[in-house]
Design a protein around this motif. Structure first.
Motif, PDB file in Angstrom:
ATOM      1  N   VAL A 109     -80.503   3.078  25.615  1.00 21.04           N
ATOM      2  CA  VAL A 109     -80.554   3.925  24.402  1.00 21.04           C
ATOM      3  C   VAL A 109     -80.687   3.028  23.174  1.00 21.04           C
ATOM      4  N   ALA A 110     -81.610   3.383  22.289  1.00 24.30           N
ATOM      5  CA  ALA A 110     -81.961   2.465  21.202  1.00 24.30           C
ATOM      6  C   ALA A 110     -80.895   2.378  20.111  1.00 24.30           C
ATOM      7  N   ARG A 111     -80.136   3.449  19.897  1.00 26.23           N
ATOM      8  CA  ARG A 111     -79.257   3.476  18.714  1.00 26.23           C
ATOM      9  C   ARG A 111     -77.954   4.202  19.045  1.00 26.23           C
ATOM     10  N   PHE A 112     -76.828   3.703  18.509  1.00 28.24           N
ATOM     11  CA  PHE A 112     -75.505   4.294  18.784  1.00 28.24           C
ATOM     12  C   PHE A 112     -74.764   4.380  17.455  1.00 28.24           C
ATOM     13  N   LEU A 113     -74.236   5.557  17.164  1.00 30.02           N
ATOM     14  CA  LEU A 113     -73.476   5.737  15.925  1.00 30.02           C
ATOM     15  C   LEU A 113     -72.072   6.213  16.274  1.00 30.02           C
ATOM     16  N   GLN A 114     -71.085   5.424  15.942  1.00 27.69           N
ATOM     17  CA  GLN A 114     -69.683   5.770  16.200  1.00 27.69           C
ATOM     18  C   GLN A 114     -69.087   6.396  14.940  1.00 27.69           C
ATOM     19  N   VAL A 115     -68.573   7.634  15.082  1.00 26.25           N
ATOM     20  CA  VAL A 115     -67.962   8.303  13.925  1.00 26.25           C
ATOM     21  C   VAL A 115     -66.488   7.921  13.890  1.00 26.25           C
ATOM     22  N   SER A 116     -66.085   7.303  12.789  1.00 29.18           N
ATOM     23  CA  SER A 116     -64.700   6.848  12.688  1.00 29.18           C
ATOM     24  C   SER A 116     -64.094   7.287  11.353  1.00 29.18           C
ATOM     25  N   THR A 117     -62.956   6.706  11.042  1.00 28.63           N
ATOM     26  CA  THR A 117     -62.116   7.257   9.972  1.00 28.63           C
ATOM     27  C   THR A 117     -61.571   6.175   9.043  1.00 28.63           C
ATOM     28  N   ASP A 118     -61.299   6.574   7.806  1.00 33.84           N
ATOM     29  CA  ASP A 118     -60.656   5.645   6.860  1.00 33.84           C
ATOM     30  C   ASP A 118     -59.254   5.247   7.325  1.00 33.84           C
ATOM     31  N   GLU A 119     -58.667   6.050   8.228  1.00 27.39           N
ATOM     32  CA  GLU A 119     -57.285   5.776   8.651  1.00 27.39           C
ATOM     33  C   GLU A 119     -57.160   4.468   9.413  1.00 27.39           C
ATOM     34  N   VAL A 120     -58.278   3.906   9.900  1.00 28.02           N
ATOM     35  CA  VAL A 120     -58.176   2.622  10.617  1.00 28.02           C
ATOM     36  C   VAL A 120     -57.718   1.495   9.691  1.00 28.02           C
ATOM     37  N   TYR A 121     -57.917   1.654   8.372  1.00 24.79           N
ATOM     38  CA  TYR A 121     -57.493   0.613   7.419  1.00 24.79           C
ATOM     39  C   TYR A 121     -56.027   0.756   7.027  1.00 24.79           C
ATOM     40  N   GLY A 122     -55.416   1.910   7.327  1.00 25.37           N
ATOM     41  CA  GLY A 122     -54.038   2.159   6.900  1.00 25.37           C
ATOM     42  C   GLY A 122     -53.980   2.638   5.458  1.00 25.37           C
ATOM     43  N   GLY A 168     -65.220   7.799   7.732  1.00 22.73           N
ATOM     44  CA  GLY A 168     -65.155   8.840   6.708  1.00 22.73           C
ATOM     45  C   GLY A 168     -63.739   9.065   6.198  1.00 22.73           C
ATOM     46  N   SER A 169     -63.658   9.575   4.978  1.00 23.13           N
ATOM     47  CA  SER A 169     -62.355   9.993   4.439  1.00 23.13           C
ATOM     48  C   SER A 169     -62.102  11.456   4.838  1.00 23.13           C
ATOM     49  N   ASN A 170     -61.034  12.064   4.312  1.00 25.64           N
ATOM     50  CA  ASN A 170     -60.641  13.417   4.745  1.00 25.64           C
ATOM     51  C   ASN A 170     -61.729  14.446   4.487  1.00 25.64           C
ATOM     52  N   TYR A 230     -69.922   1.333   7.865  1.00 26.56           N
ATOM     53  CA  TYR A 230     -70.186   1.936   6.548  1.00 26.56           C
ATOM     54  C   TYR A 230     -69.039   2.880   6.209  1.00 26.56           C
ATOM     55  N   ASN A 231     -68.398   2.660   5.063  1.00 27.49           N
ATOM     56  CA  ASN A 231     -67.363   3.581   4.592  1.00 27.49           C
ATOM     57  C   ASN A 231     -68.013   4.759   3.880  1.00 27.49           C
ATOM     58  N   VAL A 232     -67.463   5.955   4.123  1.00 28.36           N
ATOM     59  CA  VAL A 232     -67.992   7.158   3.452  1.00 28.36           C
ATOM     60  C   VAL A 232     -66.809   7.904   2.833  1.00 28.36           C
ATOM     61  N   GLY A 233     -66.615   7.692   1.541  1.00 28.24           N
ATOM     62  CA  GLY A 233     -65.494   8.335   0.848  1.00 28.24           C
ATOM     63  C   GLY A 233     -65.978   9.524   0.039  1.00 28.24           C
ATOM     64  N   GLY A 234     -65.081  10.483  -0.180  1.00 29.81           N
ATOM     65  CA  GLY A 234     -65.408  11.643  -1.019  1.00 29.81           C
ATOM     66  C   GLY A 234     -65.388  11.260  -2.486  1.00 29.81           C
ATOM     67  N   PRO A 235     -65.902  12.153  -3.349  1.00 32.69           N
ATOM     68  CA  PRO A 235     -65.990  11.831  -4.769  1.00 32.69           C
ATOM     69  C   PRO A 235     -64.674  11.968  -5.526  1.00 32.69           C
ATOM     70  N   ASP A 236     -63.683  12.664  -4.944  1.00 33.58           N
ATOM     71  CA  ASP A 236     -62.450  12.949  -5.702  1.00 33.58           C
ATOM     72  C   ASP A 236     -61.226  12.685  -4.846  1.00 33.58           C
ATOM     73  N   GLU A 237     -60.188  12.097  -5.478  1.00 34.15           N
ATOM     74  CA  GLU A 237     -58.923  12.013  -4.749  1.00 34.15           C
ATOM     75  C   GLU A 237     -57.912  12.951  -5.388  1.00 34.15           C
ATOM     76  N   CYS A 238     -56.962  13.384  -4.583  1.00 27.45           N
ATOM     77  CA  CYS A 238     -56.061  14.428  -5.054  1.00 27.45           C
ATOM     78  C   CYS A 238     -54.798  14.374  -4.204  1.00 27.45           C
ATOM     79  N   ASP A 239     -53.613  14.614  -4.798  1.00 26.79           N
ATOM     80  CA  ASP A 239     -52.415  14.624  -3.950  1.00 26.79           C
ATOM     81  C   ASP A 239     -52.224  16.000  -3.306  1.00 26.79           C
ATOM     82  N   ASN A 240     -51.435  16.018  -2.240  1.00 23.60           N
ATOM     83  CA  ASN A 240     -51.337  17.231  -1.417  1.00 23.60           C
ATOM     84  C   ASN A 240     -50.777  18.423  -2.195  1.00 23.60           C
ATOM     85  N   LEU A 241     -49.785  18.140  -3.045  1.00 24.35           N
ATOM     86  CA  LEU A 241     -49.171  19.243  -3.791  1.00 24.35           C
ATOM     87  C   LEU A 241     -50.191  19.893  -4.733  1.00 24.35           C
ATOM     88  N   THR A 242     -51.036  19.082  -5.323  1.00 25.79           N
ATOM     89  CA  THR A 242     -52.075  19.626  -6.208  1.00 25.79           C
ATOM     90  C   THR A 242     -53.069  20.469  -5.405  1.00 25.79           C
TER      91      THR A 242
END
Ligand code: NAD
Ligand code: DAU
Length: 328
Positions: A109-122, A168-170, A230-242
């Motif tokens: 197979v020519a190409r492999f893309l693993q979908v992962s998470t920002d949580e690996v960085y802690g 990816g982020s949340n 490749y990191n893929v973060g969203g445009p906005d951060e926000c706390d849970n209560l908000t």
């Protein structure tokens, strides 16, 4: 391309399948159909479906034969469930990823893309993680995702597989299983159930609308460098209560529904990613959090036929175990 997409009966994979099918790619989907895998998520998407697990070499070879590329979404995706029991996380993220990589090599197979998470960085108190930040996972979920990422890198290094990783982020948006913060709080608010905020609710997440993540993954599949993350973060951060307060406003409720409950063990305080590298490939997020959250709440309000069977099934027992109380 002929794409094998694993885990595409889930939240993000089904969104990705829509994006890829709309561009005319030919899809085979391999999915174990766990509690989170829902065939109805793929309604309207043309595909061949193989019911099986990524840790099963026979199912994988059947599904992968003839594929030009593999995009691996298959996962146990919920941190709280990994704290309650890690075994399926190890099986899917470590054994399963290894089986996919071996098959990709054997079948050429020519190409492999693993979908992962920002949580690996802690967790990070200030600033943002880049792709060269060290991996420092906190939960069994993120530790096994990090192990999967390292296996991918090892196969690139040792066997020359052309694999990339997207972290990816949340994510949030339509068709997310209601165990996750935004759909859980939305459905509880719509039912007048209390909203269980872990600890002080000041944990910060970097919110990414699911279609934006799907487009980023497709961009990296087509234009990313093999062997790189490749990191893929969203445009906005926000706390849970908000986030929770905004959901209460959008559903016409007041804050008396908020209930602070025992914190998640080992709870990461803040996630943040620098997305400069994926932006350099031409991707950028299209949906800001205020708009995306409104769209998401509207979708859950309008799609009772999607969530009603979930809320009356496995999820009800899970909720009682996790929160020590029943849903209404
Ligand atoms: P999800 O729980 O909604 O869906 C997971 C899918 O994988 C389901 O269809 C399930 O049946 C399938 N699956 C599980 N184990 C399998 C196995 N062993 N073999 C085959 N299929 C299996 O998850 P999601 O939120 O859509 O996450 C998809 C991917 O994106 C995961 O790899 C996750 O780690 C990653 N991710 C998620 C987020 C997020 O916020 N949800 C953010 C970044 C990255
Ligand atoms: O960051 C990417 C990750 O985002 C993905 O890799 C995971 O698959 C995905 O589940 C998500 O992980 P989180 O643990 O950040 O998501 P969750 O929706 O479970 O929780 C978001 C925040 O909300 C977190 O700080 C915990 C808090 N929370 C969550 C639930 C379910 C609560 O306060 N109460 C809750 O009932």
């Amino acid at each position: 391309m002929k794409l094998l997409v694993t885990g595409a009966a889930g939240f993000i994979g089904s969104t990705y399948a829509r994006v890829a099918a709309a561009e005319g790619h030919e899809l085979t989907i391999l999915d174990k159909l766990t509690y989170a895998g829902r065939p109805e998520n793929l309604e309207g998407v043309e595909h061949r479906f193989v019911h099986g697990a990524i840790e099963d070499p026979d199912a994988v070879r059947d599904a992968m034969d003839g594929a030009d590329a593999v995009v691996n979404f298959a996962a146990e995706s919920h941190v709280d469930r990994s704290i309650a029991g890690q075994d399926p996380f190890v099986t899917t993220h470590v054994i399963g990823t290894g089986v996919l990589l071996d098959a990709a090599r054997e079948l050429g197979v020519a190409r492999f893309l693993q979908v992962s998470t920002d949580e690996v960085y802690g967790s990070i108190e200030s600033g943002s993680f880049t792709e060269s930040s060290p991996l420092n996972p906190s939960s069994p979920y993120s530790a096994t995702k990090a192990a999967g990422d390292l296996l991918v890198s090892a196969h690139v290094h040792t066997h020359g597989i052309e694999a990339s990783i997207c972290r990816g982020s949340n994510n949030y948006g339509p068709r997310q299983y209601p165990e996750k913060l935004i759909p859980l709080m939305t459905l509880n608010a719509l039912h007048g159930d209390s909203l269980p905020v872990y600890g002080d609710g000041r944990q910060v997440r970097n919110w990414l609308y699911v279609e934006d993540f799907a487009r980023a993954i497709h961009t990296v599949l087509q234009r990313g460098n093999p062997g790189e993350a490749y990191n893929v973060g969203g445009p906005d951060e926000c706390d849970n209560l908000t986030v929770v307060r905004r959901i209460l406003e959008l559903t016409g409720n007041d804050e008396s529904l908020i209930e602070h409950v025992t914190d998640r063990p080992g709870h990461d305080r803040r996630y943040s990613l620098s997305s400069d590298k994926v932006r350099a490939l031409g991707w950028e997020p299209a949906v800001h959090f205020a708009e995306g959250l409104e769209r998401t709440v509207d979708w859950y309000r309008a799609n009772e036929e999607w969530w009603a069977p979930i809320r009356s099934g496995e999820y009800r027992a899970y909720y009682e175990r996790q929160y020590g109380r029943a849903l209404s």
